[in-house]
Design a protein around this motif. Structure first.
Motif, short mmCIF file in Angstrom:
data_model
loop_
_atom_site.label_atom_id
_atom_site.label_comp_id
_atom_site.label_asym_id
_atom_site.label_seq_id
_atom_site.Cartn_x
_atom_site.Cartn_y
_atom_site.Cartn_z
N ASN A 67 0.75 -1.19 0.06
CA ASN A 67 0.17 0.06 -0.12
C ASN A 67 0.83 1.52 0.07
OD1 ASN A 67 -2.24 1.56 0.19
ND2 ASN A 67 -2.22 1.80 2.42
N VAL A 68 0.75 2.18 -1.10
CA VAL A 68 1.70 3.22 -1.28
C VAL A 68 0.94 4.46 -0.98
CG1 VAL A 68 3.17 4.57 -2.99
CG2 VAL A 68 3.07 2.12 -2.91
N SER A 69 1.57 5.50 -0.31
CA SER A 69 0.96 6.62 -0.11
C SER A 69 2.01 7.84 -0.11
CB SER A 69 0.54 6.95 1.48
OG SER A 69 1.53 6.43 2.54
N GLY A 70 1.58 9.11 -0.28
CA GLY A 70 2.63 10.22 -0.74
C GLY A 70 2.90 10.24 -1.98
N GLY A 71 3.72 11.28 -2.35
CA GLY A 71 4.21 11.66 -3.77
C GLY A 71 2.99 11.72 -4.61
N GLN A 72 3.32 11.47 -5.95
CA GLN A 72 2.06 11.86 -6.95
C GLN A 72 2.03 10.80 -7.94
OE1 GLN A 72 2.37 15.53 -9.01
NE2 GLN A 72 1.18 15.08 -10.56
N GLY A 73 0.68 9.75 -7.72
CA GLY A 73 0.37 8.74 -8.60
C GLY A 73 0.23 9.12 -10.17
N PRO A 74 0.19 8.15 -11.02
CA PRO A 74 0.03 6.59 -10.58
C PRO A 74 1.69 6.05 -10.19
CG PRO A 74 -0.08 6.82 -12.98
CD PRO A 74 -0.08 8.35 -12.18
N TYR A 75 1.61 4.92 -9.52
CA TYR A 75 2.98 4.50 -9.25
C TYR A 75 3.35 3.00 -10.01
CZ TYR A 75 1.30 7.00 -5.03
OH TYR A 75 0.81 7.74 -4.19
N THR A 76 4.69 3.25 -10.34
CA THR A 76 5.30 1.89 -11.06
C THR A 76 5.98 1.07 -10.02
OG1 THR A 76 7.22 3.17 -11.60
CG2 THR A 76 5.34 3.14 -13.31
N TYR A 77 5.88 -0.28 -10.39
CA TYR A 77 6.31 -1.19 -9.28
C TYR A 77 7.50 -2.12 -10.07
CZ TYR A 77 2.40 0.08 -6.69
OH TYR A 77 1.44 0.54 -6.07
#
Length: 694
Positions: free
Chosen positions: A229-239
């Motif tokens: 579960n990711v929070s902070g930054g600016q989405g979308p996120y890459t994994y």
């Protein structure tokens, strides 16, 4: 890093410090700066001194101290300071120069001057810094520097001590700083310190990760899971996982370490590593004790479980659920072990033996009454494989029958050629020792004054029935005797063991029958009145014969006493029977009873109205006649109210017509009397006139 400043600023600071020093309370001391803060002086080849302590002040509220370590010369040393102190070490010192003269036992003197430096400012420049690019980034930067400090003004000074709150030491700038608050502490050569704090901020919010991990329940399974579960930054996120996947969640994982990098659209990233842990493989190790002999249930299986997750559940083919099986015969045993996660492991065990050796105690005989080692035992042995060997606990070997045993517990170990070992224990008893004791009592007839004796024998141990033989030819447990002398008895038990007992007996020649016991009574207060009055102390005096050992008084009013000559007070009038009872050694009694009449107190107060103190023995003093009075006060006054005489004693002879040793003239006088009645405790007062005749 040492920081240098311009000559004009330096001159200005020096002048300012000189002005401050000139106003200091201890301005009489010169401030000579030594080359080193801790130096060794060698004025004499054989005596020197090392100086330590707090030799510089960091603030005006601080005090310094000096510690001297003298070496060489010949102890003991004496000390004399320029401030007239004579101690070796000094404390609570202001800034200034302190000189000490150190003299050893040979009279050699060493002079040493020590400077306590005054406070010197230690100031830092504002922090130069660069913020981190991301909240989760480590690219912040900070730089600090000294604006003014002591190390920059004293020659050959060491570098400043610099300590960063993130662990850096003795550096002036730091990079790779994460967002957060930092503190840097700078210390000069005298350990005076100053600190500065600052914050490295982030240009954008950092990334944070939270995870949910599920480990495989058994070692061979691939059922692990990781969910991010990711929070902070600016989405979308890459994994990007270390083994290739690009999703936020992984399933069907075996035990191992998995790494991931998460990046937002602004390029901020965060890395994390996770471990999937599977329990170690479930395994069984055992400790086995084979049954010693055929048919014997003394085998044992104890399990130790490795791996898995406790607690463990055990299921044996015998129905047992314990990790240890005991009292086992030969045979096949199997167990299924299940751990808390449901993982299972199974194992089988084979117990065997080859002998049917059996031993039993056929008969045993206790030690006889002689106490000699004549006990015996017979063992029965069967089912042996080959030859047998017998080892007794008293060190003897061989022999299935023993006839030389003392009382006690024995163990026999019997083994055969197959190695089968059977142990049997037994106890050889000793019949309780036969003991006898003669006990006696006297039967007294107090009325007749006769005494008869009774004797009986107490028996312990041996084996019943007993045969009893008295020296008087009686054979019963209890006999009578009428004369003093010696009694003897012999006891024989069922085994023929014998014991004897004897004692001396004495028949008293007489009892206290007719023994004399008498008593009389009298008043303790001397009085011409023979009657006993209420609340008078009465002494009872006894005459008691020597053979009477104890006695009791009963006074007829519900009270008693055990004194020989008691004092008693009757509280009410009446007729009382007083009884004295004496007791002799046999419990016989002697009794004496007397009757006492107790009368109510007679109260009387008679006051004469004249007296003639002429020495003829008749009416020479003035004194009221009192009866039944417990206390009184008599006062005599002349007609002007002057007190001429006073008495409070019931034994007083009264007023003799004098005052201060001089005869008073005849005439009329006044009296006042105050008295308390014995019966009621009520106080009365009377007054009147009295005539003195000469």
């Amino acid at each position: 890093m040492k920081r240098r400043i311009g000559s004009n600023l330096k001159r200005l600071l020096v002048m300012s410090m000189m002005t401050w020093i000139s106003s200091f309370a201890y301005s009489q001391f010169a401030f000579n700066l030594p080359d080193r803060s801790n130096e060794r002086i060698h004025n004499y080849s054989d005596m020197g001194v090392e100086v330590s302590g707090k030799l510089a002040l960091c603030s005006h509220s601080e005090k310094g101290n000096i510690i001297l370590n003298v070496y060489g010369g010949r102890p003991p040393y004496s000390y004399k300071w320029n401030t007239n102190e004579t101690t070796q070490n000094r404390s609570n010192l202001n800034a200034g120069t302190y000189t000490v003269w150190i003299t050893d036992a040979d009279g050699k003197t060493l002079e040493k001057s020590i400077v306590i430096q005054p406070p010197f400012p230690l100031l830092l420049n504002p922090v130069e810094k660069r913020e981190a690019s991301c909240g989760s980034g480590n690219d912040g930067y900070a730089k600090i520097s000294v604006k003014i400090g002591r190390n920059d003004y004293e020659a050959d000074s060491p570098p400043y001590d610099v300590t960063w709150s993130n662990g850096l030491k003795n550096v002036w700038e730091a990079s790779n700083l994460a967002p957060g608050v930092y503190t840097v502490t700078v210390g000069d050569k005298y350990y005076c310190e100053t600190s500065i704090s600052f914050e490295i901020k982030a240009a954008s919010e950092g990334l944070t990760l939270s995870e949910t991990i599920q480990n495989p329940s058994c070692s061979s399974e691939q059922t692990g899971k990781i969910s991010l579960n990711v929070s902070g930054g600016q989405g979308p996120y890459t994994y990007k996982w270390s083994h290739g996947p690009t999703s936020s969640s992984l399933e069907n994982l075996a035990a191992g370490i998995y790494q991931v990098q998460v990046q937002d659209t602004k390029g901020c990233s965060i890395q994390a590593s996770y471990q999937i842990s599977a329990p170690s493989p479930l395994a069984i190790s055992e400790s086995i004790s084979q049954p010693s002999c055929e048919g014997n249930a003394d085998g044992k299986i104890e399990l130790q479980i490795q791996g898995g997750k406790g607690p463990y559940i055990y299921k044996w083919n015998t129905g047992s659920s314990s990790p240890a099986m005991t009292d086992l015969t030969s045979g096949v045993y199997s167990v299924l072990v299940t751990d808390a996660s449901g993982c299972e492991v199974q194992k089988q065990f084979n117990l065997s033996n080859s002998s049917t050796l059996q031993v039993e105690v056929l008969e045993k005989k206790p030690v006889s009454c002689s106490g000699q080692p004549d006990g015996s035992v017979m063992l029965g042995i069967k089912g042996a494989n080959g030859n047998i060997s017998i080892k007794w606990s008293d060190g003897k070997t061989g022999g299935e029958k023993r006839t030389d045993l003392a009382s006690g517990t024995y163990t026999a170990e019997i083994s055969d050629d197959s190695g089968c070992l059977v142990t049997v224990s037994f106890t050889i008893d000793q019949n309780p020792t036969l003991r006898a004791k003669i006990e006696t009592a006297l039967e007294v007839n107090c009325a007749e004054g006769s005494v008869a004796g009774v004797a009986w024998v107490s028996i312990e141990g041996g084996v019943e029935p007993y045969q009893i033989n008295w020296s008087s030819s009686d054979n019963s447990r209890e006999i009578s005797f009428k004369e003093s002398g010696k009694l003897k008895v012999e006891i024989t038990d069922a085994l023929g063991c014998k014991t004897t007992a004897e004692t001396n007996v004495e028949i008293p020649t007489s009892t206290t029958l007719g023994s004399r016991i008498e008593f009389g009574y009298r008043k303790l207060t001397i009085s011409s009145e023979p009657e006993v009055r209420v609340k008078e102390e009465i002494l009872f005096e006894s005459e008691i014969a020597p053979e009477i050992l104890s006695w009791t008084w009963e006074f007829g009013d519900g009270t008693s006493s055990s004194e020989k000559n008691p004092i008693h007070i009757f509280q009410k009038e009446g007729t009382y029977e007083v009884t004295l009872t004496g007791y002799d050694v046999f419990g016989c009694t002697a009794v004496e009873t007397n009757t006492i009449q107790v009368n109510a107190p007679e109260e009387m107060v008679v006051i004469p109205n004249a007296f003639s103190p002429n020495g003829d023995g008749l009416n020479d003093t003035f004194l009221p006649k009192l009866k039944g009075v417990s206390s009184f006060t008599l006062e005599v006054f002349n007609t002007w109210g002057e007190k001429l005489f006073v008495t409070e004693s019931l034994e007083s002879t009264g007023w003799d017509g004098t005052y201060r040793g001089q005869l008073v003239p005849p005439g009329n006088y006044l009296y006042r009397i105050t008295y308390t009645l014995s019966s009621s405790g009520i106080t009365h007062s009377r007054s009147g006139g009295i005539t003195l005749i000469r």
